[in-house]
Design a protein around this motif. Structure first.
Motif: not given
Lengths: 112, 230
Positions: B171-180
């Motif tokens: 999921e993009t949202g999971k990657v985005l949240t963790a990355m940021v």
């Protein structure tokens, strides 16, 4: 020029010390991207680099068993490679830049 | 933040390769205005220093580490176009010699750390510099803040690329949240190193620092008068 040289030598020595000596003490934890890839489950999609067999792969020198020497040597070799490539490139661009300036000075009317 | 081969699919890697090549070509032109006999040696050593600095992974919370990206550091010291070239040379050497960062992913890494890291970081630096007091002492704090922001911005850029061309169904949202969230913390390290290095060079040779040039003009000394009016 003498004061210039002092700054340049300081940067060079600092780079060699950081890459050649201090790097041994760097954290071996996964970096931010690797950690996120493991946690969210896409780390397995990573493939081996075609350069994985390079004699300096993963910041070590193949055939040198002592980890400290192997890593430090790879770091210094990397520094020399970057300095050669970047220094050569910037020297050429700098000469061209200076030539451009002179050309502009000579004929302000000429369009660039 | 070196992306290995395989994370992104072939079309995305080709696209970022084209973006990176275009960016580097523009930088080769732009750098002519920034480099001369005096600044070219400094720029070569800044690239070398960034390579060395990137070898130092510093621990951040929870078993994670981060390392310098160096985009803002290079841009402030030697100019944004030259900064793009510094980071690109570092990434090429890392990819080809050290197998750090993929080879098909080289365009992605140049786009993320070279173009996004440097360009966004430089624009933020210029914006912050314009609101701080007009003196040389403002350069290091402005660079530090820009460096801090540039790291999560590059993390967002990766997440967007992953959303478009990620090969794993995550999921993009999971990657985005963790990355940021992780890269905000890593950005603090980026800010500290950038402040230390830019501050040291400013203290020794402010005249050589590209990002300090607009603050060093002394209009009173360089008054332009029309011929015959003096």
């Amino acid at each position: 020029m003498k004061r210039n040289a002092k700054l340049l030598v300081t940067l060079l020595v600092a780079s060699f010390l950081i890459a050649g000596v201090a790097s041994f003490y760097a954290s071996s934890h996964p970096d931010g991207l690797e950690y996120v890839a493991e946690k969210t489950g896409f780390m397995d999609s990573a493939e081996d680099s075609p350069t994985a067999d390079s004699p300096f792969a993963d910041y070590g020198v193949k055939g040198v068993d002592d980890e400290r020497i192997s890593g430090g040597l790879a770091g210094v070799i990397g520094c020399v490679a970057v300095l050669g490539l970047a220094g050569g490139l910037f020297f050429l661009i700098g000469r061209r830049g200076s030539a451009d300036d002179e050309a502009k000075d000579e004929s302000d009317t000429e369009k660039v | 933040m070196h992306v290995p081969d395989g994370f992104l699919d072939a079309p995305t890697s080709v696209a970022t390769g084209v973006v990176a090549a275009t960016g580097v070509a523009l930088a080769l032109r732009g750098a002519r205005k920034e480099l001369d006999d005096r600044t070219a040696p400094l720029a070569g050593l800044v690239a070398t220093f960034v390579f060395a600095g990137q070898m130092i992974n510093f621990p951040v919370a929870g078993g994670t580490s981060g390392h310098l990206l160096g985009g803002v550091l290079a841009a402030v010291l030697v100019g944004p176009w030259t900064g793009i070239l510094c980071i690109s040379v570092v990434l090429v050497v890392q990819s080809l010699l050290m197998a750090d960062g993929g080879v098909t992913a080289l365009g992605t890494n140049i786009t993320l750390m070279g173009l996004v890291g440097v360009a966004v970081g430089w624009l933020i630096f210029v914006a912050i510099r314009s609101i701080l007091p007009r003196r040389v002492g403002s350069v290091a704090p402005a660079a530090a803040l820009a460096a801090l922001i540039s790291v999560p911005v590059a993390a967002v850029a990766f997440s967007l690329l992953f959303a478009v061309g990620g090969t794993a169904p995550v999921e993009t949202g999971k990657v985005l949240t963790a990355m940021v969230s992780w890269h905000v913390v890593i950005g603090l390290g980026e800010a500290a190193i950038t402040a230390l290095v830019v501050g040291s060079v400013i203290a020794a040779r402010p005249d050589l620092v590209y990002g300090a040039r607009p603050l060093m003009n002394k209009p009173s000394d360089l008054e332009i008068r029309k011929a015959g009016t003096a």
